[in-house]
Design a protein around this motif. Structure first.
Motif, PDB file in Angstrom:
ATOM      1  N   ARG A  82       0.831  -1.210   0.000  1.00  0.00           N
ATOM      2  CA  ARG A  82       0.000   0.000   0.000  1.00  0.00           C
ATOM      3  C   ARG A  82       0.861   1.253   0.000  1.00  0.00           C
ATOM      4  O   ARG A  82       0.620   2.196  -0.746  1.00  0.00           O
ATOM      5  CB  ARG A  82      -0.923   0.007   1.223  1.00  0.00           C
ATOM      6  CG  ARG A  82      -1.825   1.226   1.312  1.00  0.00           C
ATOM      7  CD  ARG A  82      -2.604   1.235   2.606  1.00  0.00           C
ATOM      8  NE  ARG A  82      -1.763   1.288   3.776  1.00  0.00           N
ATOM      9  CZ  ARG A  82      -1.298   2.417   4.311  1.00  0.00           C
ATOM     10  NH1 ARG A  82      -1.576   3.575   3.770  1.00  0.00           N
ATOM     11  NH2 ARG A  82      -0.553   2.366   5.388  1.00  0.00           N
ATOM     12  N   HIS A  85      -4.933   5.255   6.556  1.00  0.00           N
ATOM     13  CA  HIS A  85      -6.025   4.295   6.763  1.00  0.00           C
ATOM     14  C   HIS A  85      -7.256   4.985   7.342  1.00  0.00           C
ATOM     15  O   HIS A  85      -8.378   4.658   6.972  1.00  0.00           O
ATOM     16  CB  HIS A  85      -5.594   3.157   7.690  1.00  0.00           C
ATOM     17  CG  HIS A  85      -4.855   2.065   7.012  1.00  0.00           C
ATOM     18  ND1 HIS A  85      -5.395   1.339   5.977  1.00  0.00           N
ATOM     19  CD2 HIS A  85      -3.611   1.574   7.202  1.00  0.00           C
ATOM     20  CE1 HIS A  85      -4.522   0.438   5.569  1.00  0.00           C
ATOM     21  NE2 HIS A  85      -3.432   0.562   6.289  1.00  0.00           N
ATOM     22  N   HIS A  89      -8.690   7.610   4.564  1.00  0.00           N
ATOM     23  CA  HIS A  89      -9.325   6.999   3.395  1.00  0.00           C
ATOM     24  C   HIS A  89     -10.352   5.927   3.750  1.00  0.00           C
ATOM     25  O   HIS A  89     -10.848   5.223   2.882  1.00  0.00           O
ATOM     26  CB  HIS A  89      -8.252   6.409   2.477  1.00  0.00           C
ATOM     27  CG  HIS A  89      -7.293   7.431   1.978  1.00  0.00           C
ATOM     28  ND1 HIS A  89      -5.982   7.122   1.671  1.00  0.00           N
ATOM     29  CD2 HIS A  89      -7.423   8.760   1.745  1.00  0.00           C
ATOM     30  CE1 HIS A  89      -5.364   8.213   1.260  1.00  0.00           C
ATOM     31  NE2 HIS A  89      -6.216   9.222   1.301  1.00  0.00           N
ATOM     32  N   THR A 124     -10.016   3.057   5.096  1.00  0.00           N
ATOM     33  CA  THR A 124      -9.634   1.667   4.844  1.00  0.00           C
ATOM     34  C   THR A 124      -9.278   0.940   6.137  1.00  0.00           C
ATOM     35  O   THR A 124      -9.007  -0.259   6.111  1.00  0.00           O
ATOM     36  CB  THR A 124      -8.439   1.595   3.878  1.00  0.00           C
ATOM     37  OG1 THR A 124      -7.352   2.350   4.427  1.00  0.00           O
ATOM     38  CG2 THR A 124      -8.804   2.145   2.507  1.00  0.00           C
ATOM     39  N   LEU A 166     -11.532  -2.071   6.870  1.00  0.00           N
ATOM     40  CA  LEU A 166     -11.195  -3.262   6.082  1.00  0.00           C
ATOM     41  C   LEU A 166      -9.931  -3.931   6.631  1.00  0.00           C
ATOM     42  O   LEU A 166      -9.853  -5.158   6.708  1.00  0.00           O
ATOM     43  CB  LEU A 166     -10.981  -2.878   4.614  1.00  0.00           C
ATOM     44  CG  LEU A 166     -12.199  -2.314   3.885  1.00  0.00           C
ATOM     45  CD1 LEU A 166     -11.814  -1.825   2.499  1.00  0.00           C
ATOM     46  CD2 LEU A 166     -13.290  -3.369   3.793  1.00  0.00           C
TER      47      LEU A 166
END
Length: 200
Positions: A11, A59, A62, A64, A67
C-alpha cells in the motif's frame, strides 16, 4: 503478521502521496545536509516522523482502517506491522538523504542518526494511532518543536526532538530519552488502536 506487513508495504509503495512525500522529505533533508550536518539530522528526524504519521493516518483518512481491522482482527499486529514499515521508510530516508553528510566526513553523525531514526518512526506511528488526524498531529508537533523546544529551550534537554538531536550526535542520554518517549507512547497507542472507528 507477514500478510499484514506485506499489505502495508504494498500500500505504501503504490499510494502516490506516500511515494511523493518520501521523495520530497528526502530531498529537503538531503539539501539540509549541504548546509550543516546538525540541520540535516533535524530535517531527517522531522521527515522520519512525518512519513510515519502520514502512512499510518492514511487508513483513517481513506476509511480503509475498517477493512484492515476486519482482515486482521488482532490490532496489535497491525500496530507492529505499521511500526516496521515506518522504521523501514525512516531508515531509507535517513540513509539516502545523508549521503552529503557522509561525503563531508561526518560519518559518526550519519550512523548515529541512522540508529535512532527507527525509534522516532515508531513514535510517529504511535502518535498517529492515538490522534488519527495527520494535519493536527504534524502541525501540533511542529509548533511544539518551534516554540517550546526551539525558542524556549534552544533544542536542549530531554524532550523528544531535542533528545533525537542529541542522540543523532552520539549522546547515549539522548538515545535513552528517545527510547523513553517511544516506550511511553506505545501503551497509549495499543489502547487507542482498539477504539471504535465511527468517530473518525
Amino acid at each position: 503478521m507477514i500478510a499484514v506487513l506485506r499489505s502495508e508495504l504494498y500500500r505504501t509503495a503504490t499510494v502516490r502521496a506516500s511515494v511523493l512525500a518520501l521523495i520530497g522529505l528526502g530531498i529537503v533533508a538531503a539539501c539540509a545536509g549541504y548546509l550543516s550536518d546538525e540541520f540535516w539530522a533535524l530535517m531527517a528526524g522531522i521527515g522520519t516522523f512525518g512519513i510515519a504519521v502520514m502512512v499510518t493516518c492514511q487508513h483513517y483518512q481513506h476509511r480503509t482502517a475498517m477493512l484492515l481491522f476486519l482482515g486482521e482482527p488482532h490490532r496489535l499486529r497491525i500496530l507492529a506491522a505499521q511500526s516496521m514499515v515506518a522504521m523501514a521508510l525512516g531508515v531509507v530516508l535517513v540513509a539516502v538523504s545523508g549521503i552529503a553528510v557522509v561525503a563531508s566526513g561526518e560519518s559518526d553523525r550519519y550512523l548515529a542518526t541512522l540508529l535512532v531514526s527507527p525509534l522516532l518512526a515508531v513514535f510517529g506511528v504511535a502518535n498517529a494511532t492515538i490522534v488519527r488526524r495527520p494535519l493536527w498531529l504534524i502541525a501540533g508537533w511542529l509548533g511544539w518543536l518551534l516554540f517550546v523546544e526551539g525558542i524556549l529551550y534552544q533544542l536542549e534537554g530531554d524532550m523528544i526532538f531535542s533528545a533525537f538531536l542529541a542522540a543523532a550526535s552520539g549522546s547515549t542520554r539522548g538515545l535513552l530519552w528517545v527510547s523513553i518517549w517511544t516506550a511511553a507512547s506505545l501503551p497509549i497507542a495499543a489502547w487507542s488502536i482498539r477504539r471504535d472507528l465511527s468517530g473518525d
